[in-house]
Scaffold this motif. Sequence first.
Motif, PDB file in Angstrom:
ATOM      1  N   PRO A 105       0.863  -1.267   0.003  1.00  0.00           N
ATOM      2  CA  PRO A 105      -0.017   0.094   0.189  1.00  0.00           C
ATOM      3  C   PRO A 105       0.889   1.331   0.121  1.00  0.00           C
ATOM      4  O   PRO A 105       2.176   1.181   0.413  1.00  0.00           O
ATOM      5  CB  PRO A 105      -0.915   0.078   1.207  1.00  0.00           C
ATOM      6  CG  PRO A 105      -0.293  -0.960   2.140  1.00  0.00           C
ATOM      7  CD  PRO A 105       0.646  -1.953   1.309  1.00  0.00           C
ATOM      8  N   ILE A 106       0.303   2.475  -0.484  1.00  0.00           N
ATOM      9  CA  ILE A 106       0.898   3.760  -0.668  1.00  0.00           C
ATOM     10  C   ILE A 106       0.901   4.371   0.493  1.00  0.00           C
ATOM     11  O   ILE A 106      -0.234   4.268   1.324  1.00  0.00           O
ATOM     12  CB  ILE A 106       0.372   4.551  -1.903  1.00  0.00           C
ATOM     13  CG1 ILE A 106       0.781   3.643  -3.257  1.00  0.00           C
ATOM     14  CG2 ILE A 106       0.896   5.941  -1.950  1.00  0.00           C
ATOM     15  CD1 ILE A 106      -0.162   4.408  -4.206  1.00  0.00           C
ATOM     16  N   ASN A 107       1.881   5.213   0.808  1.00  0.00           N
ATOM     17  CA  ASN A 107       1.687   6.215   1.867  1.00  0.00           C
ATOM     18  C   ASN A 107       0.931   7.345   1.620  1.00  0.00           C
ATOM     19  O   ASN A 107       1.318   8.179   0.950  1.00  0.00           O
ATOM     20  CB  ASN A 107       3.292   6.418   2.371  1.00  0.00           C
ATOM     21  CG  ASN A 107       3.184   7.676   3.454  1.00  0.00           C
ATOM     22  OD1 ASN A 107       2.206   8.021   3.954  1.00  0.00           O
ATOM     23  ND2 ASN A 107       4.564   7.957   3.899  1.00  0.00           N
ATOM     24  N   GLU A 108      -0.146   7.459   2.263  1.00  0.00           N
ATOM     25  CA  GLU A 108      -1.292   8.168   1.672  1.00  0.00           C
ATOM     26  C   GLU A 108      -0.945   9.849   2.415  1.00  0.00           C
ATOM     27  O   GLU A 108      -1.426  10.678   1.838  1.00  0.00           O
ATOM     28  CB  GLU A 108      -2.687   7.806   1.876  1.00  0.00           C
ATOM     29  CG  GLU A 108      -3.156   6.686   1.057  1.00  0.00           C
ATOM     30  CD  GLU A 108      -4.416   6.419   1.219  1.00  0.00           C
ATOM     31  OE1 GLU A 108      -5.399   7.075   0.719  1.00  0.00           O
ATOM     32  OE2 GLU A 108      -4.579   5.324   2.074  1.00  0.00           O
ATOM     33  N   GLU A 109      -0.190   9.825   3.311  1.00  0.00           N
ATOM     34  CA  GLU A 109       0.383  11.001   3.840  1.00  0.00           C
ATOM     35  C   GLU A 109       1.205  11.922   2.954  1.00  0.00           C
ATOM     36  O   GLU A 109       1.297  12.922   3.380  1.00  0.00           O
ATOM     37  CB  GLU A 109       0.879  10.790   5.287  1.00  0.00           C
ATOM     38  CG  GLU A 109       0.030   9.822   6.298  1.00  0.00           C
ATOM     39  CD  GLU A 109      -1.249  10.599   6.625  1.00  0.00           C
ATOM     40  OE1 GLU A 109      -1.017  11.724   6.968  1.00  0.00           O
ATOM     41  OE2 GLU A 109      -2.333   9.919   6.529  1.00  0.00           O
ATOM     42  N   LYS A 110       1.945  11.102   2.081  1.00  0.00           N
ATOM     43  CA  LYS A 110       3.186  11.920   1.381  1.00  0.00           C
ATOM     44  C   LYS A 110       2.207  12.765   0.388  1.00  0.00           C
ATOM     45  O   LYS A 110       1.286  12.567  -0.297  1.00  0.00           O
ATOM     46  CB  LYS A 110       3.939  10.830   0.643  1.00  0.00           C
ATOM     47  CG  LYS A 110       5.015  11.350   0.144  1.00  0.00           C
ATOM     48  CD  LYS A 110       5.712  10.231  -0.541  1.00  0.00           C
ATOM     49  CE  LYS A 110       6.962  10.063   0.247  1.00  0.00           C
ATOM     50  NZ  LYS A 110       7.754   9.268  -0.277  1.00  0.00           N
ATOM     51  N   SER A 111       2.930  14.173   0.416  1.00  0.00           N
ATOM     52  CA  SER A 111       2.243  14.974  -0.591  1.00  0.00           C
ATOM     53  C   SER A 111       3.175  15.226  -1.647  1.00  0.00           C
ATOM     54  O   SER A 111       4.288  15.093  -1.471  1.00  0.00           O
ATOM     55  CB  SER A 111       2.026  16.458  -0.039  1.00  0.00           C
ATOM     56  OG  SER A 111       3.113  16.982   0.447  1.00  0.00           O
ATOM     57  N   LEU A 112       2.571  15.375  -2.697  1.00  0.00           N
ATOM     58  CA  LEU A 112       3.566  15.723  -3.833  1.00  0.00           C
ATOM     59  C   LEU A 112       3.068  16.986  -4.918  1.00  0.00           C
ATOM     60  O   LEU A 112       1.881  17.168  -5.044  1.00  0.00           O
ATOM     61  CB  LEU A 112       3.453  14.628  -4.846  1.00  0.00           C
ATOM     62  CG  LEU A 112       4.221  14.651  -6.207  1.00  0.00           C
ATOM     63  CD1 LEU A 112       5.707  14.596  -5.977  1.00  0.00           C
ATOM     64  CD2 LEU A 112       3.790  13.371  -7.105  1.00  0.00           C
ATOM     65  N   TYR A 113       3.960  17.708  -5.160  1.00  0.00           N
ATOM     66  CA  TYR A 113       3.603  18.829  -6.244  1.00  0.00           C
ATOM     67  C   TYR A 113       4.647  19.105  -7.025  1.00  0.00           C
ATOM     68  O   TYR A 113       6.011  19.076  -6.822  1.00  0.00           O
ATOM     69  CB  TYR A 113       3.534  20.078  -5.136  1.00  0.00           C
ATOM     70  CG  TYR A 113       3.579  21.396  -6.381  1.00  0.00           C
ATOM     71  CD1 TYR A 113       2.108  21.748  -6.811  1.00  0.00           C
ATOM     72  CD2 TYR A 113       4.619  22.180  -6.295  1.00  0.00           C
ATOM     73  CE1 TYR A 113       2.072  22.672  -7.715  1.00  0.00           C
ATOM     74  CE2 TYR A 113       4.362  23.231  -7.478  1.00  0.00           C
ATOM     75  CZ  TYR A 113       3.205  23.608  -8.037  1.00  0.00           C
ATOM     76  OH  TYR A 113       3.072  24.559  -8.863  1.00  0.00           O
ATOM     77  N   ILE A 170       6.214  11.254 -10.524  1.00  0.00           N
ATOM     78  CA  ILE A 170       5.121  10.582  -9.545  1.00  0.00           C
ATOM     79  C   ILE A 170       5.850   9.214  -9.080  1.00  0.00           C
ATOM     80  O   ILE A 170       5.560   9.098  -7.674  1.00  0.00           O
ATOM     81  CB  ILE A 170       3.825  10.482 -10.313  1.00  0.00           C
ATOM     82  CG1 ILE A 170       3.252  11.815 -10.848  1.00  0.00           C
ATOM     83  CG2 ILE A 170       2.949   9.704  -9.276  1.00  0.00           C
ATOM     84  CD1 ILE A 170       2.165  11.668 -11.549  1.00  0.00           C
ATOM     85  N   ILE A 171       6.170   8.386  -9.873  1.00  0.00           N
ATOM     86  CA  ILE A 171       6.600   7.240  -9.372  1.00  0.00           C
ATOM     87  C   ILE A 171       7.830   7.205  -8.614  1.00  0.00           C
ATOM     88  O   ILE A 171       7.908   6.668  -7.479  1.00  0.00           O
ATOM     89  CB  ILE A 171       7.043   6.071 -10.578  1.00  0.00           C
ATOM     90  CG1 ILE A 171       5.838   5.632 -11.290  1.00  0.00           C
ATOM     91  CG2 ILE A 171       7.821   4.953  -9.953  1.00  0.00           C
ATOM     92  CD1 ILE A 171       6.156   4.876 -12.634  1.00  0.00           C
TER      93      ILE A 171
END
Length: 176
Positions: A105-113, A170-171
């Motif tokens: 599962p992905i760390n949903e807390e991580k933000s990306l911009y 993204i990856i």
Amino acid sequence: MFFSNSVMIVNISSKNQNDFEIRNVSFEKDKKFFSIMFDKNSKIGEIHWSESFLHGKINIINFIKINNEFFLFTSSTQNYKPFETIIKKLFGEKTSVKIKYITFPINEEKSLYFPELLSIELDKFFGINAVLRIENELIYTKIYSNGLITYTQVNQVKSTFEILKAIRKIIGAYEE
């Protein structure tokens, strides 16, 4: 030029990165036919493979090579296996050939911009949905948990390169 709306990223590596002499090669192994052809700049090409070449069926997969990553334009991750056979013939059996994918599962807390990324939605088990703006076009993309990536089809080489760079960002952000 080729048209595609799906891709998978395959990374190749070796202890000695100087082992990667790019050249065209064709061969037969276990009554199967394999081939890789590069353009004059060794950045774009095709792989060909067939289990029944004598009977007229051949698979052709276009690719773009950026550094040690091959972006295979295919909708089937099963094409990884013949690609691996070709790469190991070209660069040696000790060459590592791996599909790039995100560990779930992905760390949903991580933000990306980054500027091209308009929105991102994480499904911690299935994949990532993202909307990109590339050259004033909206590009919808999905990164699946098995390494397959789909995106809005474009007909410009430059746009395709920009889409691949954004997907790679993204990856890269979610790789462990």
